[in-house]
Scaffold this active site. Structure first.
Site, PDB file in Angstrom:
ATOM      1  N   GLU A 298      -2.391  11.316  11.873  1.00 45.84           N
ATOM      2  CA  GLU A 298      -2.733   9.996  12.375  1.00 45.84           C
ATOM      3  C   GLU A 298      -2.138   8.876  11.523  1.00 45.84           C
ATOM      4  O   GLU A 298      -1.646   7.877  12.040  1.00 45.84           O
ATOM      5  CB  GLU A 298      -4.260   9.810  12.438  1.00 45.84           C
ATOM      6  CG  GLU A 298      -4.990  10.769  13.374  1.00 45.84           C
ATOM      7  CD  GLU A 298      -5.285  12.115  12.723  1.00 45.84           C
ATOM      8  OE1 GLU A 298      -5.015  12.282  11.523  1.00 45.84           O
ATOM      9  OE2 GLU A 298      -5.786  13.012  13.443  1.00 45.84           O
TER      10      GLU A 298
ATOM     11  N   TYR B  73      -8.579   7.364   9.733  1.00 44.80           N
ATOM     12  CA  TYR B  73      -7.488   8.011   8.999  1.00 44.80           C
ATOM     13  C   TYR B  73      -6.270   7.088   8.884  1.00 44.80           C
ATOM     14  O   TYR B  73      -5.406   7.342   8.052  1.00 44.80           O
ATOM     15  CB  TYR B  73      -7.054   9.299   9.715  1.00 44.80           C
ATOM     16  CG  TYR B  73      -7.813  10.548   9.324  1.00 44.80           C
ATOM     17  CD1 TYR B  73      -9.173  10.650   9.539  1.00 44.80           C
ATOM     18  CD2 TYR B  73      -7.178  11.643   8.756  1.00 44.80           C
ATOM     19  CE1 TYR B  73      -9.871  11.802   9.200  1.00 44.80           C
ATOM     20  CE2 TYR B  73      -7.860  12.796   8.416  1.00 44.80           C
ATOM     21  CZ  TYR B  73      -9.209  12.871   8.643  1.00 44.80           C
ATOM     22  OH  TYR B  73      -9.897  14.006   8.309  1.00 44.80           O
TER      23      TYR B  73
ATOM     24  N   PRO C   5       0.864  -1.178   0.000  1.00 38.66           N
ATOM     25  CA  PRO C   5       0.000   0.000   0.000  1.00 38.66           C
ATOM     26  C   PRO C   5       0.908   1.237   0.000  1.00 38.66           C
ATOM     27  O   PRO C   5       1.743   1.399   0.900  1.00 38.66           O
ATOM     28  CB  PRO C   5      -0.786  -0.149   1.306  1.00 38.66           C
ATOM     29  CG  PRO C   5      -0.792  -1.639   1.560  1.00 38.66           C
ATOM     30  CD  PRO C   5       0.573  -2.091   1.111  1.00 38.66           C
TER      31      PRO C   5
END
Lengths: 640, 640
Positions: free
Chosen positions: A384, A414, A88
């Site tokens: 965050e 988040y 990711p």
């Protein structure tokens, strides 16, 4: 990327990095993160050539095949030599910042003028995709703010994304951007023809004492292939014809597939042998350190062995029913501060909500360079996502640090992907998530988590706790800290609890669910009330009323679903006997998942819509979280 | 912020913005977004003074009280005059970019040299917290890339966060950063003593033709209070004594609380009357436009009325069992491209996965300034969070645009909070989320969604579809498009489906769940197999086998849980009769939530761990998603 970044991989593994393939966990190794994880083939080839046993030629042949050690993206739990799990985009940048932070912090705590025992660099390759992701911006801002000079970010400037040239979506001056954040920036114009330009950049990075270094390397994606320099080279295998043409171009026609000439192995072997020597030197250095600095040496050993001093659990506070009432975030603060004293590796912080999350280690200073790198409080600012990604790096650094990361439960949204990666990569991060329901009140629906816990409970491996009072909070910490390869979420209330309950127990938390009170005998209650968090006391209040009416009522705390699910069938049957079908669950959040515990005939008191801005008691009343309403629901079930 | 940014609010509402409080939905108004939503008091006061009926003095007195029109953060669905719902930091910046994009796009499509019917600016106030969040970085990069010159971002540079001075966590040169992204940057050093410096900055922004403008305004947080310039002024009400001192400082001692002197109303009224005139002028301009450009005028009217031409549904393709097999993402591509022809407002794009998501409107060009602002494909780059936040802005702009946003289902994690805000703020964004299970194969566990659907299903109001084949995909689009104030997620497969099923139906999708096939009579099947997406065909395959063995088997598609949950009890009982307790659910994702539909005695075939890298059929086999395994589970249930 395996083609376009081949030179970068070669220089890093052959010339720049110190590591020992014969002990991939050597503590003082340089850390390498491939944030652009889809280019994993590059790293697998480097690991193979460098002599890591984890990647044999056979493994390279099985790229992306089921059960191979060369999966489609790098996974630290699958392949030795991989530090963190990436894929990711942007996550690896945050992980690398975490690794570099861990080094800077431990170096400050342990190094002596005559004994440098913690001293390594962190390298990270990032793609344009990584650079576009918000998490990398957040992490890069922190790296500069923290002056992590031993962090080197290598930007693969190949001008191509999956969908086409980067010019479709990118028009920033990335070097100027990193400079504005406080980075040392270096441009390498032509690595393919001039390897030394990249080596010089790495040396300049090594000489930088106050800033992390951003090296922008212009590369040709899919170099040497017919797709060179185009987005078509971004992904997918080359077909036979393409491979043939490529081989012709580099005069490699007569070689077998997967053939490595011995000279290449020999060349890479030099660094391998060098790494082994470095580890030996380091070991003797640590040996001397132990005798010269016995106190610090013992603590270093403790950390290198995971950081858990036997008996650490005893530091956790205990509460009785007569103790002053607080919010569970308040009890959490006490747990955290007691643990800080016995767990030298406990370090962490909040995303600009330290005072609200009550997640500050009093007396342990802020982590800050150059002033106080030994500080154990990390101030993340309102970032965050980076906080969670950095925490993953800290957890996986191997230096025995136990990171906690705090914000409101709603903002788990988040950082959801990083939380997921904690679980996937076995990073034992402790997420302290306060303001855990509509009970937070005035801030309203944008800040009131409704469905977050449901989503987190579904993350594989993750332990999600929602403690009801002081003792359950302490119990949650005990399990969270003990499980160093599993992340935990501890959901905590903003509002004061109604009572430290008689029947709750820190010890029972590890079972996930247990009986809090019961006036029935022979495991035959008429009704079971199941609660979590601040709503457990509503169950207790309801039980009290119903018992006065002569009912046999059990109250169960289901503080952690996953741990309860893992209990033996007999235990589960003991707590939730299948013949007792009258059950009510009470939790101020989405009902998704509760049917598992209340059964078909049970009732779920949950929140199926967004919350509302108002005083806490008003929001609780609006959504039915009062003893009156729970009693009403229970009575209607009993009268059926 | 209500104190520190008072001058900014005044200048915007009194001098800069055009709007008509008597018709807060006037299409050509300037849009204002308070990204730092915790400063909502500032906006409520401005709305009140400017004459919006939605915020009376009584409403200001009820700030943050249950049921008031002045909740703790601005909510567009609660208070007229609020454009979008903000609070979670950074979101508003993305919303503002979306509003500005909508304007630029519609202006390019409709304006004529002699008739400018779309022409407004977008203003956004952001805080240091917003600036730290990754989503604001992503959105800011896109705003510059798209050359959204009519967007003005006002940065409240007050040097304070919740936890203390910004210097604790922020050391970037923010002006240089925005400049590196391609923004026009202006510094306003002293707004408190020199209002005209800010007015001049706004004028400079208005004159900028190629870049969005970033105005950095240095302010004193909590101005005039004893906490002026400190983080203590960030939140919380002042106590009586503080208020008294403040009143003394500004010579306001004898006034009542909530007293507004008439002169203030009169001053603000000027802009109100001006706005009303402007709307009238605009209306007559549009009137003339209609007669001069009847074709464009009709389309503009259609969009201003929501964009749904009667009969648009008929454009959706239909599939028969003999049609070529494709992945559901492939069917989605066909739906999307057919819809583009009949829905002039359909616009959207992907986060650098257009080719993988198959979410590109062929022949409709890329949105790009100055080249093709009329283009209806938006290239977001790898910026999922901004994509979702921008889509919310596009949806809430009021110009009839129907935004879609595409990426892999796993990356819904990156934009979860924005998706949630779509639901909370009634933004009908269509999220096209492909690669919807472990069935994506080789990319492995970092890319294989397991728990994402469970989390999304728990989001209030959101409709989450997982269609099984072509017709269910078309049906999902039909419901998604028709519900303009509800966001939808359409989860689509990477891999080819096994069959376009006989019993599926586009029409039935709106019921959420329905019977696909059944060989029983009198609503008395022995067993019910419930599937979604690509696994529905496994249910069909299993049913075929079992029926050959003489079993009475029903197959149910549960394509959208929420829609099914909303059906009348009789319908639900018809589809899932309570007396049939032998039920198996088959979905390649987390089991969380499925107990609701399979009951206590049913079996859930799901994925309780992370996926694995490997060919699709290998991953499906590993986790039990084969007809053989489903048959085995069903048989064991039947033999109980």
């Amino acid at each position: 990327m395996a083609l376009g970044m081949a030179e970068v991989g070669y220089v890093l593994y052959r010339h720049a990095m110190k590591y020992n393939p014969r002990n991939h966990k050597w503590f003082n190794r340089d850390r390498f993160v491939l944030s652009a994880g889809h280019g994993c083939l590059l790293q697998y080839v480097c690991l193979h050539l460098a002599g890591f046993q984890s990647v044999q030629l056979e493994d390279l042949k099985r790229l992306c095949k089921m059960g191979s050690r060369t999966p489609g993206h790098p996974e630290n739990v699958v392949t030795e030599g991989i530090e963190v799990t990436t894929g990711p985009l942007g996550q690896g940048v945050a992980n690398a910042v975490g690794l570099a932070l861990a080094e800077a912090h431990l170096a400050a705590r342990f190094n002596k003028p005559d004994a440098v025992v913690v001293d390594h660099r962190t390298y990270c390759i990032m793609s344009d995709g990584c650079a576009m992701e918000g998490i990398s911006h957040e992490a890069a801002a922190l790296a500069a703010h923290w002056k992590l000079n031993k962090l080197t970010l290598i930007y693969d400037d190949n001008h191509n994304t999956i969908d086409g040239p980067t010019s479709l979506v990118l028009s920033e001056d990335i070097s100027a951007r990193f400079k504005s954040l406080g980075w040392n920036t270096i441009m390498v114009e032509n690595i393919h023809d001039n390897l030394s330009s990249f080596k010089e950049a790495l040396m300049a990075a090594a000489n930088e004492t106050k800033k992390p270094t951003f090296i922008r390397v212009k590369t040709l994606i899919g170099k040497l292939s017919a797709k060179e320099g185009t987005s078509k080279a971004h992904h997918g295998a080359f077909d036979e014809d393409e491979v043939k043409k490529m081989r012709e171009r580099v005069n490699w026609v007569d070689r077998d597939q997967f053939h490595v000439i011995p000279m290449v192995y020999r060349e890479m072997q030099i660094q391998t042998d060098h790494g082994e020597r470095l580890e030996k030197e380091w070991c003797s250095k640590v040996y001397n350190y132990r005798s010269k600095y016995p106190h610090e040496g013992a603590e270093l050993d403790l950390l290198l062995n995971g950081g858990l001093l036997p008996g650490w659990e005893n530091a956790l506070p205990k509460w009785s029913t007569s103790d002053p009432l607080d919010a569970t975030r308040g009890y959490s603060e006490k747990c955290l501060n007691q643990l800080a004293k016995v767990l030298p590796g406990l370090i962490g912080g909040s995303a600009d909500l330290a005072s609200s999350n009550k997640a500050y280690l009093l007396g342990y200073h802020d982590f800050s360079q150059p002033d106080s790198p030994w500080g154990r409080n990390i101030r993340y600012g309102v970032r965050e996502h980076a906080m969670a990604g950095i925490s993953n790096g800290v957890a996986l650094h191997g230096g025995g640090l136990i990171p906690f990361a705090a914000t409101f439960l709603i903002f788990s949204d988040y950082m959801k992907n990083s939380i997921r990666l904690s679980a996937l990569s076995h990073a034992g991060v402790i997420y302290i998530l306060t303001h855990d329901s509509i009970g937070l009140g005035e801030d309203g629906p944008t800040h009131q988590p409704v469905e977050q816990l449901a989503g987190l409970r579904a993350v594989p491996r993750l332990l999600a706790f929602r403690p009801a009072d002081g003792n359950e909070t302490a119990g949650s910490y005990r399990v969270a800290i003990a499980n160093r390869d599993v992340p935990s979420v501890i959901a905590l209330s903003r509002q004061k609890i109604a009572a430290n309950l008689e029947g709750t127990s820190a010890d029972e938390v590890e079972r996930g669910g247990y009986i809090v009170s019961d006036n029935s005998s022979e495991n035959k209650p008429e009704i079971i009330l199941i609660g979590t968090g601040t709503e457990l006391s509503l169950c207790e209040g309801t039980a009290k009323t119903l018992r006065q009416e002569g009912r046999r009522v059990r109250v169960v705390s289901l503080v952690c679903w996953r741990l309860f699910d893992r209990q033996p069938a007999e235990y589960k049957e003991k707590v939730l006997p299948s013949r007792v079908v009258k059950r009510v669950s009470v939790e101020a959040g989405s009902s998704v998942g509760w049917r598992e515990y209340v059964g078909v005939e049970g009732k779920v008191i949950g929140v199926e819509e967004f919350g509302a801005s108002g005083a806490y008691l008003d929001t609780f009343k609006k959504y039915g979280f009062t003893i009156d309403n729970v009693t009403k629901v229970a009575r209607s079930l009993l009268s059926e």
